[in-house]
Design a protein around this motif. Structure first.
Motif, PDB file in Angstrom:
ATOM      1  N   LYS A  65       0.827  -1.207   0.000  1.00 38.08           N
ATOM      2  CA  LYS A  65       0.000   0.000   0.000  1.00 38.08           C
ATOM      3  C   LYS A  65       0.861   1.256   0.000  1.00 38.08           C
ATOM      4  CE  LYS A  65      -3.616   2.218   2.756  1.00 38.08           C
ATOM      5  NZ  LYS A  65      -4.435   2.134   3.997  1.00 38.08           N
ATOM      6  N   LYS A  66       2.067   1.157   0.563  1.00 40.94           N
ATOM      7  CA  LYS A  66       2.996   2.295   0.596  1.00 40.94           C
ATOM      8  C   LYS A  66       4.097   2.145  -0.452  1.00 40.94           C
ATOM      9  CE  LYS A  66       0.941   4.475   3.886  1.00 40.94           C
ATOM     10  NZ  LYS A  66       0.278   5.766   3.630  1.00 40.94           N
ATOM     11  N   GLN A  67       3.814   1.400  -1.522  1.00 38.34           N
ATOM     12  CA  GLN A  67       4.679   1.265  -2.699  1.00 38.34           C
ATOM     13  C   GLN A  67       5.978   0.487  -2.440  1.00 38.34           C
ATOM     14  OE1 GLN A  67       3.488   4.740  -2.018  1.00 38.34           O
ATOM     15  NE2 GLN A  67       1.662   3.856  -2.986  1.00 38.34           N
ATOM     16  N   PHE A  68       6.029  -0.324  -1.418  1.00 41.25           N
ATOM     17  CA  PHE A  68       7.192  -1.190  -1.208  1.00 41.25           C
ATOM     18  C   PHE A  68       7.203  -2.305  -2.245  1.00 41.25           C
ATOM     19  CE2 PHE A  68       8.042   0.091   3.308  1.00 41.25           C
ATOM     20  CZ  PHE A  68       9.421   0.152   3.213  1.00 41.25           C
ATOM     21  N   GLU A  69       8.407  -2.718  -2.677  1.00 41.72           N
ATOM     22  CA  GLU A  69       8.578  -3.963  -3.422  1.00 41.72           C
ATOM     23  C   GLU A  69       8.906  -5.034  -2.379  1.00 41.72           C
ATOM     24  OE1 GLU A  69      11.649  -6.046  -6.584  1.00 41.72           O
ATOM     25  OE2 GLU A  69      11.424  -3.863  -6.608  1.00 41.72           O
ATOM     26  N   VAL A  70       8.035  -6.038  -2.235  1.00 38.07           N
ATOM     27  CA  VAL A  70       8.141  -7.004  -1.141  1.00 38.07           C
ATOM     28  C   VAL A  70       8.639  -8.350  -1.636  1.00 38.07           C
ATOM     29  CG1 VAL A  70       6.925  -8.133   0.748  1.00 38.07           C
ATOM     30  CG2 VAL A  70       6.221  -5.830   0.019  1.00 38.07           C
ATOM     31  N   VAL A  71       9.684  -8.870  -0.983  1.00 35.18           N
ATOM     32  CA  VAL A  71      10.174 -10.227  -1.212  1.00 35.18           C
ATOM     33  C   VAL A  71       9.907 -11.008   0.070  1.00 35.18           C
ATOM     34  CG1 VAL A  71      12.173 -11.671  -1.716  1.00 35.18           C
ATOM     35  CG2 VAL A  71      11.964  -9.395  -2.776  1.00 35.18           C
ATOM     36  N   THR A  72       9.354 -12.226  -0.044  1.00 32.12           N
ATOM     37  CA  THR A  72       8.982 -12.990   1.154  1.00 32.12           C
ATOM     38  C   THR A  72       9.865 -14.218   1.339  1.00 32.12           C
ATOM     39  OG1 THR A  72       7.335 -14.302  -0.054  1.00 32.12           O
ATOM     40  CG2 THR A  72       6.589 -12.241   0.977  1.00 32.12           C
ATOM     41  N   ALA A  73      10.008 -14.600   2.600  1.00 29.43           N
ATOM     42  CA  ALA A  73      10.721 -15.826   2.974  1.00 29.43           C
ATOM     43  C   ALA A  73       9.934 -16.489   4.093  1.00 29.43           C
ATOM     44  CB  ALA A  73      12.138 -15.515   3.434  1.00 29.43           C
ATOM     45  N   GLU A  74       9.765 -17.820   4.024  1.00 32.15           N
ATOM     46  CA  GLU A  74       8.915 -18.522   4.992  1.00 32.15           C
ATOM     47  C   GLU A  74       9.644 -18.927   6.268  1.00 32.15           C
ATOM     48  OE1 GLU A  74      10.350 -21.561   1.908  1.00 32.15           O
ATOM     49  OE2 GLU A  74       9.656 -19.476   1.981  1.00 32.15           O
ATOM     50  N   ASN A  75      10.969 -18.750   6.328  1.00 31.00           N
ATOM     51  CA  ASN A  75      11.702 -19.043   7.558  1.00 31.00           C
ATOM     52  C   ASN A  75      13.043 -18.312   7.542  1.00 31.00           C
ATOM     53  OD1 ASN A  75      13.806 -20.870   6.296  1.00 31.00           O
ATOM     54  ND2 ASN A  75      11.984 -22.107   5.868  1.00 31.00           N
ATOM     55  N   GLY A  76      13.739 -18.363   8.663  1.00 28.58           N
ATOM     56  CA  GLY A  76      14.996 -17.640   8.782  1.00 28.58           C
ATOM     57  C   GLY A  76      16.086 -18.146   7.871  1.00 28.58           C
ATOM     58  N   ARG A  77      16.125 -19.449   7.623  1.00 28.51           N
ATOM     59  CA  ARG A  77      17.150 -20.010   6.744  1.00 28.51           C
ATOM     60  C   ARG A  77      16.989 -19.485   5.327  1.00 28.51           C
ATOM     61  NH1 ARG A  77      21.256 -20.524   7.561  1.00 28.51           N
ATOM     62  NH2 ARG A  77      20.982 -21.954   9.329  1.00 28.51           N
ATOM     63  N   LYS A  78      15.725 -19.453   4.853  1.00 26.29           N
ATOM     64  CA  LYS A  78      15.458 -18.946   3.503  1.00 26.29           C
ATOM     65  C   LYS A  78      15.825 -17.464   3.415  1.00 26.29           C
ATOM     66  CE  LYS A  78      13.660 -19.168  -0.670  1.00 26.29           C
ATOM     67  NZ  LYS A  78      14.311 -19.957  -1.751  1.00 26.29           N
ATOM     68  N   ASP A 124      16.362  -2.785   1.510  1.00 27.59           N
ATOM     69  CA  ASP A 124      16.448  -1.580   2.343  1.00 27.59           C
ATOM     70  C   ASP A 124      16.084  -1.874   3.798  1.00 27.59           C
ATOM     71  OD1 ASP A 124      16.912   0.718   0.337  1.00 27.59           O
ATOM     72  OD2 ASP A 124      15.307  -0.476  -0.574  1.00 27.59           O
ATOM     73  N   ALA A 125      15.403  -2.986   4.045  1.00 30.98           N
ATOM     74  CA  ALA A 125      15.033  -3.359   5.415  1.00 30.98           C
ATOM     75  C   ALA A 125      14.555  -4.803   5.426  1.00 30.98           C
ATOM     76  CB  ALA A 125      13.943  -2.434   5.961  1.00 30.98           C
ATOM     77  N   VAL A 126      14.529  -5.386   6.644  1.00 35.64           N
ATOM     78  CA  VAL A 126      14.023  -6.747   6.837  1.00 35.64           C
ATOM     79  C   VAL A 126      12.991  -6.710   7.959  1.00 35.64           C
ATOM     80  CG1 VAL A 126      14.580  -9.116   7.485  1.00 35.64           C
ATOM     81  CG2 VAL A 126      16.217  -7.785   6.136  1.00 35.64           C
ATOM     82  N   LEU A 127      11.796  -7.242   7.664  1.00 33.59           N
ATOM     83  CA  LEU A 127      10.784  -7.434   8.709  1.00 33.59           C
ATOM     84  C   LEU A 127      10.836  -8.897   9.103  1.00 33.59           C
ATOM     85  CD1 LEU A 127       7.518  -5.492   7.757  1.00 33.59           C
ATOM     86  CD2 LEU A 127       9.049  -5.091   9.671  1.00 33.59           C
ATOM     87  N   MET A 128      11.174  -9.179  10.381  1.00 31.35           N
ATOM     88  CA  MET A 128      11.504 -10.541  10.799  1.00 31.35           C
ATOM     89  C   MET A 128      10.562 -11.053  11.884  1.00 31.35           C
ATOM     90  SD  MET A 128      13.981 -12.938  10.329  1.00 31.35           S
ATOM     91  CE  MET A 128      15.540 -12.119   9.924  1.00 31.35           C
ATOM     92  N   ASP A 129       9.844 -12.134  11.577  1.00 26.28           N
ATOM     93  CA  ASP A 129       9.095 -12.834  12.620  1.00 26.28           C
ATOM     94  C   ASP A 129      10.102 -13.574  13.509  1.00 26.28           C
ATOM     95  OD1 ASP A 129       6.989 -13.857  14.084  1.00 26.28           O
ATOM     96  OD2 ASP A 129       6.675 -15.556  12.739  1.00 26.28           O
ATOM     97  N   GLY A 153      13.783 -16.281  14.073  1.00 27.89           N
ATOM     98  CA  GLY A 153      14.209 -14.924  13.763  1.00 27.89           C
ATOM     99  C   GLY A 153      15.468 -14.496  14.482  1.00 27.89           C
ATOM    100  N   ILE A 154      15.643 -14.947  15.724  1.00 27.37           N
ATOM    101  CA  ILE A 154      16.844 -14.592  16.495  1.00 27.37           C
ATOM    102  C   ILE A 154      18.088 -15.151  15.807  1.00 27.37           C
ATOM    103  CG2 ILE A 154      18.028 -14.874  18.700  1.00 27.37           C
ATOM    104  CD1 ILE A 154      15.645 -13.031  18.903  1.00 27.37           C
ATOM    105  N   GLY A 155      18.020 -16.446  15.455  1.00 26.35           N
ATOM    106  CA  GLY A 155      19.163 -17.075  14.780  1.00 26.35           C
ATOM    107  C   GLY A 155      19.434 -16.459  13.424  1.00 26.35           C
ATOM    108  N   ALA A 156      18.359 -16.128  12.684  1.00 21.27           N
ATOM    109  CA  ALA A 156      18.533 -15.537  11.351  1.00 21.27           C
ATOM    110  C   ALA A 156      19.184 -14.157  11.443  1.00 21.27           C
ATOM    111  CB  ALA A 156      17.177 -15.427  10.657  1.00 21.27           C
ATOM    112  N   ALA A 157      18.766 -13.355  12.426  1.00 23.24           N
ATOM    113  CA  ALA A 157      19.358 -12.018  12.595  1.00 23.24           C
ATOM    114  C   ALA A 157      20.847 -12.126  12.903  1.00 23.24           C
ATOM    115  CB  ALA A 157      18.634 -11.264  13.705  1.00 23.24           C
ATOM    116  N   GLY A 203      20.974  -8.294  17.359  1.00 22.76           N
ATOM    117  CA  GLY A 203      21.354  -7.305  16.350  1.00 22.76           C
ATOM    118  C   GLY A 203      20.199  -6.655  15.636  1.00 22.76           C
ATOM    119  N   MET A 204      18.973  -6.828  16.144  1.00 25.04           N
ATOM    120  CA  MET A 204      17.826  -6.188  15.504  1.00 25.04           C
ATOM    121  C   MET A 204      17.717  -4.730  15.952  1.00 25.04           C
ATOM    122  SD  MET A 204      14.904  -9.122  15.368  1.00 25.04           S
ATOM    123  CE  MET A 204      15.294 -10.836  15.023  1.00 25.04           C
ATOM    124  N   ASN A 205      17.161  -3.900  15.071  1.00 29.42           N
ATOM    125  CA  ASN A 205      17.085  -2.467  15.342  1.00 29.42           C
ATOM    126  C   ASN A 205      15.840  -2.052  16.095  1.00 29.42           C
ATOM    127  OD1 ASN A 205      18.429  -2.957  12.482  1.00 29.42           O
ATOM    128  ND2 ASN A 205      19.417  -1.158  13.386  1.00 29.42           N
TER     129      ASN A 205
END
Length: 520
Positions: A417-430, A444-449, A457-461, A496-498
């Motif tokens: 809705k805010k014009q982001f180009e979104v790439v998805t991953a189903e888990n931290g390894r991916k 430009d950023a990562v939104l991490m479950d 998410g902790i291990g992926a970060a 290391g998450m912001n």
């Protein structure tokens, strides 16, 4: 040895050591003397303890080995030794012995048979009694805590049903008014208010320890007074209508359009008091809410009076009305519902807002609760808007790491809705693999479950921050998770998450956070 005894009771090992072969083996090992103790039965039937002592000597002339065997009756000594070994396992103050032959007390305790052991057990009994009392108290406390917990969990349905009834009802009304855009917008705004109230209530349940310890912090921000009371009345009228109770609202002297304080906590105070009034007012009764405002020391003092003509509160229960988990009508929870938590929370919040709650009641006639809180206000009398409506992230790419398909749909929709180009991953390894495979500075950023299969998410970060490339050092990684506790926030920071955003995601907060890290 059997010459003087009818029977001797030697162990197999003793028999071996005292046999000729055993004695010769001992002598060859350099042992010249040895002793054993055993029980023997005399021909008259008496049993005695016998100590046999053996001395071994080698005859000078022919080198033969001679054994000198001596037997001693050690019955009295052995019995005393056994008894003393037994009683030494118990506490005692004095031990008395009596001479076997004279019958006199043996003061030197050198001979005789044990007769009596005395012990002062007063301290032992006292200590044992104290232990039993402590155990009884601990058991009573545990049972009381367990009962309170059970009642609390059973009664929480009342507190949760209030906003849930509004949400379900509004959802139905939206469907029936789908062609009336203005009406739908009005319903969705009220739906959003009820949803936020429900979320705040759930947070309070999870943060009970913080409420009880006084560590709950207010979220102070500007809010519209008109919208605040509209939301309160919408929830209150729904409850009153369902209960068949009349409801009236009156607000005098509006000082400002915009107030500064914790609107969610203030709303919870009002809803708790109004719902209690409705709950304890019979069908056909009435609940009245009167609000007055006055300026005191450059702040607004908000006074709200909630009155009803319901069943009232017993005089002896009034001092306990704000105690946690306490209800006057505990035997009738199936009729009145509730958890005994609402008034305690409301009282606590009112005091945090430099105010208080007082109560007056007559059993059988009704109750009056008076709430006073102090708020700051905006003298410009204009509601300040969050500046997120016109934000655009056109040309920005974001990696959305989420395993739940429904959450992916919602989050992706908000981002696009805010014009982001979104790439998805189903888990931290991916997610780690995608960052490695794309060029540097692609995202430009990562939104991490946080809770995900394969790699969380902790291990992926941690793995992202450890990659040997420049872009990941400053890449904004934002946690987006239902794990909203302080310990969870600490873990995300250490990984290391912001930033840490709690689910369900507030769109305005999400956009403001991304704006801070990407566009600032």
């Amino acid at each position: 040895m059997s010459a003087y005894a009818k029977k001797v009771y030697l162990t197999e090992e003793q028999n071996q050591r005292l046999s000729p072969e055993g004695l010769l083996a001992s002598f060859r090992e350099g042992i010249n003397s040895l002793s054993e103790e055993y029980v023997a039965q005399f021909y008259n039937g008496r049993y005695v303890w016998v100590r046999v002592e053996v001395n071994l000597l080698q005859k000078p002339g022919n080198g033969e080995i001679m054994a000198f065997i001596y037997n001693h009756d050690v019955t009295r000594e052995s019995k005393l030794k056994q008894i003393l070994e037994c009683i030494m396992t118990f506490g005692y103050d004095e031990i008395y012995t009596v001479d076997e032959y004279s019958g006199q007390m043996d003061e030197n305790e050198q001979t005789g048979i044990l007769l009596l052991m005395l012990s002062d057990v007063e301290d032992i009994v006292k200590e044992e009694k104290e232990k039993q009392e402590q155990l009884a108290k601990a058991l009573a406390m545990a049972e009381a805590a367990n009962e309170a917990k059970t009642n609390f969990l059973a009664g929480m349905s009342h507190e949760i049903r209030t906003p849930m009834n509004a949400i379900i009802g509004l959802n139905s009304m939206i469907r029936s008014s789908i062609d009336d855009r203005n009406q739908v917008l009005d319903y969705t705004e009220k739906l959003d208010s009820a949803s936020r109230y429900l979320l705040a209530l759930l947070n309070d349940i999870l943060d009970m320890s913080r409420i009880e310890s006084g560590n709950m912090k207010l979220a102070v921000r500007a809010f519209s007074g008109d919208k605040f009371w509209d939301n309160v009345n919408m929830l209150a009228k729904t409850q009153a209508l369902m209960a068949g109770v009349g409801y009236s609202f009156d607000r005098e002297r509006k000082i400002s359009e915009v107030y500064i304080g914790d609107a969610t906590r203030l709303e919870q105070i009002m809803i708790n008091l109004i719902n209690n009034a409705v709950k304890f007012t019979p069908e056909g009764g009435s609940v009245d809410v009167a609000v007055t405002e006055q300026e005191v020391n450059e702040r607004v003092q908000l006074t709200t009076v909630v009155s009803d003509n319901g069943i009232g509160i017993a005089k002896d229960f009034l001092p306990k009305v704000f105690d946690i988990f306490t209800q006057q009508h505990e035997e009738n929870t199936s009729v009145y519902g509730g958890s005994g938590l609402g008034l305690s929370i409301a009282h606590n919040y009112a005091r945090m807002m430099d105010g208080d709650i007082t109560v007056q009641s007559t059993e059988g006639e009704g109750t009056v609760f008076t709430v006073t809180v102090k708020l700051d206000f905006d003298r410009r009398k204009k509601e300040r808007k969050e500046k997120t409506e016109d934000i655009s992230f056109a040309g920005k790419r974001i990696l959305l790491v989420e395993d739940h398909p429904l959450n992916v749909i919602v989050a992706k929709g908000l981002l696009e809705k805010k014009q982001f180009e979104v790439v998805t991953a189903e888990n931290g390894r991916k997610a780690v693999e995608l960052v490695e495979n794309f060029p540097e500075y692609y995202f430009d950023a990562v939104l991490m479950d946080i809770r995900m299969p394969v790699l969380d998410g902790i291990g992926a970060a941690r793995e992202l921050r450890a990659l040997d490339r420049e872009d990941v050092k400053d890449l904004p990684i934002i946690a987006m998770t239902a794990n909203a506790g302080e310990e969870d926030r600490k873990q995300t920071r250490e990984a290391g998450m912001n930033e840490h955003l709690a689910k369900p995601i507030n769109p305005k907060l999400l956009y403001a956070t991304l704006q801070k890290f990407i566009l600032s």
